[in-house]
Design a protein around this motif. Structure first.
Motif, PDB file in Angstrom:
ATOM      1  N   ASP A  31      -8.640  -0.030   4.786  1.00 25.00           N
ATOM      2  CA  ASP A  31      -8.557   0.973   3.732  1.00 25.00           C
ATOM      3  C   ASP A  31      -7.105   1.195   3.319  1.00 25.00           C
ATOM      4  OD1 ASP A  31     -11.424   2.349   3.573  1.00 25.00           O
ATOM      5  OD2 ASP A  31     -10.979   1.988   5.685  1.00 25.00           O
ATOM      6  N   ASP A  32      -6.907   1.442   2.031  1.00 27.11           N
ATOM      7  CA  ASP A  32      -5.620   1.934   1.546  1.00 27.11           C
ATOM      8  C   ASP A  32      -5.882   2.857   0.368  1.00 27.11           C
ATOM      9  OD1 ASP A  32      -6.013   0.333  -0.745  1.00 27.11           O
ATOM     10  OD2 ASP A  32      -4.796  -1.311   0.047  1.00 27.11           O
ATOM     11  N   ASP A  33      -4.832   3.244  -0.346  1.00 23.09           N
ATOM     12  CA  ASP A  33      -4.998   4.224  -1.414  1.00 23.09           C
ATOM     13  C   ASP A  33      -5.788   3.683  -2.601  1.00 23.09           C
ATOM     14  OD1 ASP A  33      -2.845   2.503  -1.818  1.00 23.09           O
ATOM     15  OD2 ASP A  33      -1.850   3.889  -3.203  1.00 23.09           O
ATOM     16  N   ARG A  34      -6.002   2.366  -2.651  1.00 23.27           N
ATOM     17  CA  ARG A  34      -6.773   1.773  -3.765  1.00 23.27           C
ATOM     18  C   ARG A  34      -8.252   1.650  -3.471  1.00 23.27           C
ATOM     19  NH1 ARG A  34      -3.824  -3.755  -3.636  1.00 23.27           N
ATOM     20  NH2 ARG A  34      -4.267  -3.259  -1.450  1.00 23.27           N
ATOM     21  N   GLY A  35      -8.601   1.547  -2.191  1.00 21.19           N
ATOM     22  CA  GLY A  35      -9.994   1.322  -1.810  1.00 21.19           C
ATOM     23  C   GLY A  35     -10.069   0.649  -0.453  1.00 21.19           C
ATOM     24  N   SER A  36     -11.014  -0.279  -0.301  1.00 23.78           N
ATOM     25  CA  SER A  36     -11.204  -0.919   1.006  1.00 23.78           C
ATOM     26  C   SER A  36     -11.593  -2.379   0.839  1.00 23.78           C
ATOM     27  CB  SER A  36     -12.288  -0.195   1.812  1.00 23.78           C
ATOM     28  OG  SER A  36     -13.556  -0.339   1.181  1.00 23.78           O
TER      29      SER A  36
END
Length: 239
Positions: free
Chosen positions: A100-105
């Motif tokens: 996961d990151d701030d954009r999605g997974s």
């Protein structure tokens, strides 16, 4: 106030603002008991000490009785916090990792280089099950299923009728969900049923070990309420 011998009875419709109920085991000077709309006040010089002694003895008996009837939980995970629930012969998991990151997974679903399953990756499809519904019972003679849940919650129930298997006659239940990505395989000649135990559609990717033969499907069915399998889905519907 109703005067006379014994405890004083006070008729109340609701406790006054300054009134406070105290649990019997916490009473020091005064015991309060409520019955109907009366409050019974027992003063220390009217046997409160013996009542506390009786209450303690009664509570001790109650504790012992309930503990004697209780069943202690058994261990469910090993030192690596993995489930110790037994699988049927030939079953296994492959745990995936969700990044996961701030954009999605991003989640890897299947890679033959993992060496998880000996059969090649030759075919895949997606199926869904509506909330509360069951798909099953089903069995395959020539191939295995390999499930991966994308979203939702799935209860996979399996029954092993294989005479040569060490788990012959056993029921196994496996839980898969989108919040814990992993693969699981269903061996040949094992009856299995898929039940959606979530509140939304469950979405499942299957990687069967052979391509689907539309002219001769490798699929055998029993009704979900069959007497031949020792398991009940209750009032659940499906086929």
């Amino acid at each position: 106030m109703i005067s006379g011998m014994g405890p004083a009875l006070v008729k109340i419709d609701a406790p006054p603002p300054a009134f406070r109920f105290v649990r019997p085991c916490a009473v020091a000077e005064t015991q309060w008991r409520a019955k109907n709309n009366y409050v019974i006040q027992t003063h220390p010089n009217e046997g409160a000490v013996s009542m506390r002694d009786d209450l303690s003895a009664s509570n001790s008996d109650l504790l012992q009785m309930t503990l004697q009837a209780a069943v202690q939980d058994q261990r469910t995970v090993d030192e690596q916090r993995r489930s110790t629930a037994p699988l049927l012969d030939g079953m296994s998991f492959h745990e995936s990792i969700r990044h996961d990151d701030d954009r999605g997974s991003v989640t890897e679903i299947y890679d033959p280089r993992w060496g998880w399953h000996p059969d090649p990756l030759v075919f895949s499809y997606v199926f869904t099950i509506r909330s509360g519904m069951v798909k099953g019972w089903g069995l395959h003679k020539r191939h295995e299923d390999r499930y991966f849940v994308l979203s939702g919650e799935l209860e996979l129930v399996l029954y092993d009728p294989r005479p040569e298997s060490s788990t012959c006659g056993k029921i196994c239940k496996v839980y898969l969900s989108g919040s814990r990505p992993r693969l699981v395989n269903v061996p040949k000649f094992v009856w299995h049923a898929d039940r959606n135990i979530g509140t939304s559609d469950v979405v499942v990717v299957n990687f069967p070990t052979i391509q689907y033969d539309h002219s001769n499907p490798d699929k055998y069915r029993l009704p979900i309420d069959t007497d031949l399998i020792p398991y009940s889905f209750g009032n659940a519907k499906g086929w």
